[in-house]
Motif scaffolding. Structure first.
Motif, mmCIF file in Angstrom:
data_model
loop_
_atom_site.group_PDB
_atom_site.id
_atom_site.type_symbol
_atom_site.label_atom_id
_atom_site.label_comp_id
_atom_site.label_asym_id
_atom_site.label_seq_id
_atom_site.Cartn_x
_atom_site.Cartn_y
_atom_site.Cartn_z
ATOM 1 N N ILE A 36 0.981 -1.163 -0.194
ATOM 2 C CA ILE A 36 0.066 0.079 0.083
ATOM 3 C C ILE A 36 1.279 1.193 -0.124
ATOM 4 C CG2 ILE A 36 -2.131 1.379 1.418
ATOM 5 C CD1 ILE A 36 -2.752 -1.608 2.835
ATOM 6 N N GLY A 37 1.639 1.257 1.208
ATOM 7 C CA GLY A 37 2.194 2.736 0.802
ATOM 8 C C GLY A 37 3.128 3.389 0.191
ATOM 9 N N TYR A 38 4.327 2.775 -0.622
ATOM 10 C CA TYR A 38 4.634 3.002 -1.810
ATOM 11 C C TYR A 38 3.906 3.645 -2.831
ATOM 12 C CZ TYR A 38 9.012 3.302 -4.908
ATOM 13 O OH TYR A 38 9.439 3.083 -6.139
ATOM 14 N N GLY A 39 2.759 2.305 -3.102
ATOM 15 C CA GLY A 39 1.394 3.153 -3.731
ATOM 16 C C GLY A 39 1.367 4.308 -3.891
ATOM 17 N N VAL A 40 0.838 4.254 -2.632
ATOM 18 C CA VAL A 40 0.155 6.328 -2.143
ATOM 19 C C VAL A 40 0.997 7.186 -2.184
ATOM 20 C CG1 VAL A 40 -0.262 7.325 -0.001
ATOM 21 C CG2 VAL A 40 -1.207 5.037 -0.359
ATOM 22 N N ALA A 41 2.634 6.611 -1.740
ATOM 23 C CA ALA A 41 3.899 7.797 -2.041
ATOM 24 C C ALA A 41 3.607 8.582 -3.898
ATOM 25 C CB ALA A 41 4.518 7.667 -1.512
ATOM 26 N N TYR A 42 4.281 7.091 -4.336
ATOM 27 C CA TYR A 42 4.353 7.464 -5.832
ATOM 28 C C TYR A 42 3.613 6.647 -6.926
ATOM 29 C CZ TYR A 42 8.275 8.293 -2.879
ATOM 30 O OH TYR A 42 9.848 9.045 -1.906
ATOM 31 N N GLY A 43 2.673 6.054 -6.528
ATOM 32 C CA GLY A 43 2.061 5.450 -7.836
ATOM 33 C C GLY A 43 1.782 4.713 -8.542
ATOM 34 N N VAL A 44 3.044 3.158 -7.170
ATOM 35 C CA VAL A 44 3.701 1.813 -7.918
ATOM 36 C C VAL A 44 2.892 1.038 -6.882
ATOM 37 C CG1 VAL A 44 5.700 0.477 -8.812
ATOM 38 C CG2 VAL A 44 5.463 3.313 -8.868
ATOM 39 N N PHE A 45 1.945 0.164 -6.851
ATOM 40 C CA PHE A 45 1.808 -0.636 -6.735
ATOM 41 C C PHE A 45 2.552 -2.256 -6.228
ATOM 42 C CE2 PHE A 45 -1.547 2.497 -6.174
ATOM 43 C CZ PHE A 45 -1.582 2.932 -4.894
ATOM 44 N N LEU A 46 3.447 -2.467 -6.341
ATOM 45 C CA LEU A 46 4.648 -3.408 -6.372
ATOM 46 C C LEU A 46 3.571 -4.997 -6.427
ATOM 47 C CD1 LEU A 46 7.961 -2.183 -5.414
ATOM 48 C CD2 LEU A 46 7.161 -2.227 -7.697
ATOM 49 N N LYS A 85 7.681 -5.041 -14.512
ATOM 50 C CA LYS A 85 8.136 -3.879 -14.989
ATOM 51 C C LYS A 85 9.582 -3.815 -13.858
ATOM 52 C CE LYS A 85 5.235 -1.037 -17.543
ATOM 53 N NZ LYS A 85 4.034 -0.582 -17.626
ATOM 54 N N ALA A 86 9.463 -3.859 -13.117
ATOM 55 C CA ALA A 86 9.959 -3.567 -11.788
ATOM 56 C C ALA A 86 11.380 -4.812 -11.759
ATOM 57 C CB ALA A 86 9.742 -3.400 -10.448
ATOM 58 N N MET A 87 10.843 -5.877 -12.080
ATOM 59 C CA MET A 87 11.545 -6.752 -11.933
ATOM 60 C C MET A 87 12.852 -7.077 -12.997
ATOM 61 S SD MET A 87 8.839 -9.724 -10.723
ATOM 62 C CE MET A 87 9.901 -11.484 -10.837
ATOM 63 N N THR A 88 12.755 -6.650 -14.364
ATOM 64 C CA THR A 88 13.230 -6.851 -15.652
ATOM 65 C C THR A 88 13.325 -5.200 -15.828
ATOM 66 O OG1 THR A 88 10.849 -5.623 -16.683
ATOM 67 C CG2 THR A 88 11.254 -8.604 -16.179
ATOM 68 N N GLU A 89 12.904 -4.691 -15.741
ATOM 69 C CA GLU A 89 13.750 -2.930 -16.424
ATOM 70 C C GLU A 89 14.926 -2.261 -14.997
ATOM 71 O OE1 GLU A 89 10.586 -0.088 -17.299
ATOM 72 O OE2 GLU A 89 9.607 -1.800 -18.488
ATOM 73 N N LYS A 90 15.989 -1.502 -15.560
ATOM 74 C CA LYS A 90 16.968 -0.928 -15.299
ATOM 75 C C LYS A 90 17.579 -1.584 -14.164
ATOM 76 C CE LYS A 90 14.697 3.571 -16.235
ATOM 77 N NZ LYS A 90 14.220 5.234 -15.795
ATOM 78 N N SER A 91 17.926 -3.133 -14.702
ATOM 79 C CA SER A 91 18.125 -3.702 -13.230
ATOM 80 C C SER A 91 17.492 -3.848 -12.761
ATOM 81 C CB SER A 91 19.933 -2.901 -13.466
ATOM 82 O OG SER A 91 20.807 -3.606 -14.022
ATOM 83 N N GLY A 92 16.463 -4.059 -12.287
ATOM 84 C CA GLY A 92 15.925 -4.422 -10.457
ATOM 85 C C GLY A 92 15.612 -3.115 -10.034
ATOM 86 N N TYR A 93 16.481 -1.647 -10.467
ATOM 87 C CA TYR A 93 16.525 -0.351 -9.998
ATOM 88 C C TYR A 93 15.129 -0.056 -9.150
ATOM 89 C CZ TYR A 93 17.400 4.961 -8.394
ATOM 90 O OH TYR A 93 17.322 5.973 -7.593
ATOM 91 N N GLU A 94 13.419 0.074 -9.384
ATOM 92 C CA GLU A 94 13.184 0.462 -9.005
ATOM 93 C C GLU A 94 12.741 -0.428 -7.352
ATOM 94 O OE1 GLU A 94 9.875 2.463 -8.275
ATOM 95 O OE2 GLU A 94 10.570 2.902 -10.239
ATOM 96 N N LEU A 95 13.371 -1.374 -7.775
ATOM 97 C CA LEU A 95 13.351 -2.695 -6.612
ATOM 98 C C LEU A 95 13.945 -1.997 -5.546
ATOM 99 C CD1 LEU A 95 12.660 -6.465 -8.609
ATOM 100 C CD2 LEU A 95 11.237 -4.474 -7.597
ATOM 101 N N VAL A 96 14.907 -1.845 -5.564
ATOM 102 C CA VAL A 96 16.209 -1.600 -4.602
ATOM 103 C C VAL A 96 16.089 -0.011 -4.183
ATOM 104 C CG1 VAL A 96 17.990 -2.959 -5.515
ATOM 105 C CG2 VAL A 96 17.716 -0.989 -6.054
ATOM 106 N N LYS A 97 15.171 0.970 -5.292
ATOM 107 C CA LYS A 97 14.547 2.694 -5.035
ATOM 108 C C LYS A 97 13.603 1.526 -3.758
ATOM 109 C CE LYS A 97 11.976 6.169 -6.169
ATOM 110 N NZ LYS A 97 11.252 7.126 -7.366
ATOM 111 N N PHE A 98 12.392 0.626 -3.551
ATOM 112 C CA PHE A 98 11.547 0.484 -3.336
ATOM 113 C C PHE A 98 12.386 0.295 -1.689
ATOM 114 C CE2 PHE A 98 9.572 -3.297 -0.336
ATOM 115 C CZ PHE A 98 8.495 -2.821 0.056
#
Length: 405
Positions: free
Chosen positions: A61-71, A81-94
């Protein structure tokens, strides 16, 4: 080169996430060393369990509320997309931002120590990290609801909080205040005349010091790596963090007449305050910000305990709440070019953003803790509190005698 840069960004923010994750050990040992011996186990378990609940709440919930990305729900293939794009950058950002979110209940834990139930507090952690904290996080760090654009249009610059003086620390400190007020003071803390009746000295200065040192070292990951990309790293942030930390140490040392509890919280006061403007103020400005924060913590801790009768065990409201407010406002003062800063900040935007963060924390925190108290109760009974949270909740001492093995 693009792939290499992306991979370096992933490594950079991952190292930051690990450093901030380790800061939770600092929160744990700072609380362990401050509370009474009969509540040490509870302090350790609370911090660990809060981290688990915070991760789940923020992921779904929280990450999506803040950034619109509901992993957690993989809406429109966001998780894929987060699992495959930019070497998983979105995942480590989370991962990195989750460690910030989890700091909120860790801050609260120190304020409400020694008299709170276990599962109702975990439930409150879920709602705080899922809804209250990310609501303001999204406003400050993602431009949600157009408030930052409005501030820039009207005052020349948006609200500036580089590493979370308000977003993390002040929000956590003011949420803690609401929890403390709902819970009430520890039994026997104040007499009928309103004066302090029972003094609870720290149970372990070495553990308290260990916690402070872990937090201090990890803070350089907290601040420097808030750039979130290798190209955004600034030596200025590290230098300013150092100078504010030293300012907090010196002020707390002399203002408290070398009291070990205050001395070890001094660097934390300076580091809380410098988070907001660490990328725009000068090292001299950072030193002044840290000096004021260290003195503010010492004076405010005594004031809240003796005058306001706020039984804040670790002083998290003065440390995170008030020093965080000072830091954000100071960014609007010392970040300006007139006082040696780099500019790009507005005093009025800092003031409005600060008040907004405090309001969100007070309103959101009070609603969560009051409702959970009404439906489940969040306070230990008098007998349970007297026995201690360790035996009451966890059925074990911190250091059981041999006949209990």
């Amino acid at each position: 080169m693009e792939h290499l840069t992306t991979s370096l960004d992933v490594l950079f923010i991952l190292l930051g996430a690990i450093l901030v994750l380790f800061m939770h050990a600092g929160f744990a040992f700072l609380e362990v060393g401050t509370v009474q011996h009969k509540n040490q186990v509870n302090a350790l378990v609370k911090i660990m369990s809060d981290l688990g609940v915070s991760t789940v709440a923020y992921f779904f919930i929280g990450y999506g509320v803040a950034y619109g990305v509901f992993l957690g729900f993989n809406l429109d293939g966001q998780l894929a997309k987060a699992m495959t794009e930019k070497s998983g950058y979105e995942l480590v950002k989370f991962f990195f931002l989750m460690t910030f979110a989890a700091a909120i209940p860790a801050i609260v834990s120190g304020g409400i120590a020694e008299r709170a139930k276990f599962y109702p507090i975990l439930l409150s952690t879920f709602f705080i990290v899922a809804f209250v904290y990310p609501f303001f996080e999204g406003i400050a760090w993602n431009g949600n609801y157009g408030i930052q654009d409005w501030l820039k249009t009207n005052y020349g610059a948006p609200f500036h909080d580089f590493a979370g003086s308000i977003v993390v620390h002040a929000v956590g400190g003011w949420i803690a205040l609401t929890a403390i007020m709902v819970l009430g003071a520890r039994r026997g803390r104040y007499g009928k005349d309103g004066n302090i009746k029972q003094v609870y000295p720290p149970s372990s200065i070495p553990f308290l010091a260990l916690g402070a040192w872990i937090l201090t070292v990890g803070w350089f990951g907290f601040n420097v790596m808030s750039a979130q990309q290798i190209t955004g790293i600034q030596g200025l942030v590290a230098m300013n963090s150092l100078m504010a930390m030293v300012g907090g140490i010196l002020a707390a040392t002399f203002m408290s007449d070398k009291d070990p509890g205050f001395v070890h919280n001094g660097p934390l006061a300076g580091l809380v305050a410098i988070c907001a403007g660490s990328d725009v103020v000068s090292p001299l400005g950072a030193l002044v910000i840290g000096l004021v924060a260290g003195a503010l913590f010492v004076k405010a801790f005594v004031w809240t305990q003796k005058t306001l009768k706020v039984d804040d065990v670790l002083g998290v409201w003065p440390l995170h709440g008030l020093c965080g407010v000072w830091g954000a406002i100071a960014a609007g003062i010392f970040g300006g070019t007139a006082l040696g800063g780099l500019g790009g900040v507005s005093f009025m935007s800092q003031l409005i953003g600060t008040l907004m963060g405090v309001a969100v924390a007070l309103i959101g925190g009070y609603i969560v803790y009051k409702l959970i108290d009404v439906f489940f109760g969040i306070r230990l009974s008098e007998e349970e509190e007297h026995q201690g949270a360790d035996l009451t909740i966890h059925k074990i001492h911190a250091n059981p005698p041999r006949d209990e093995y």
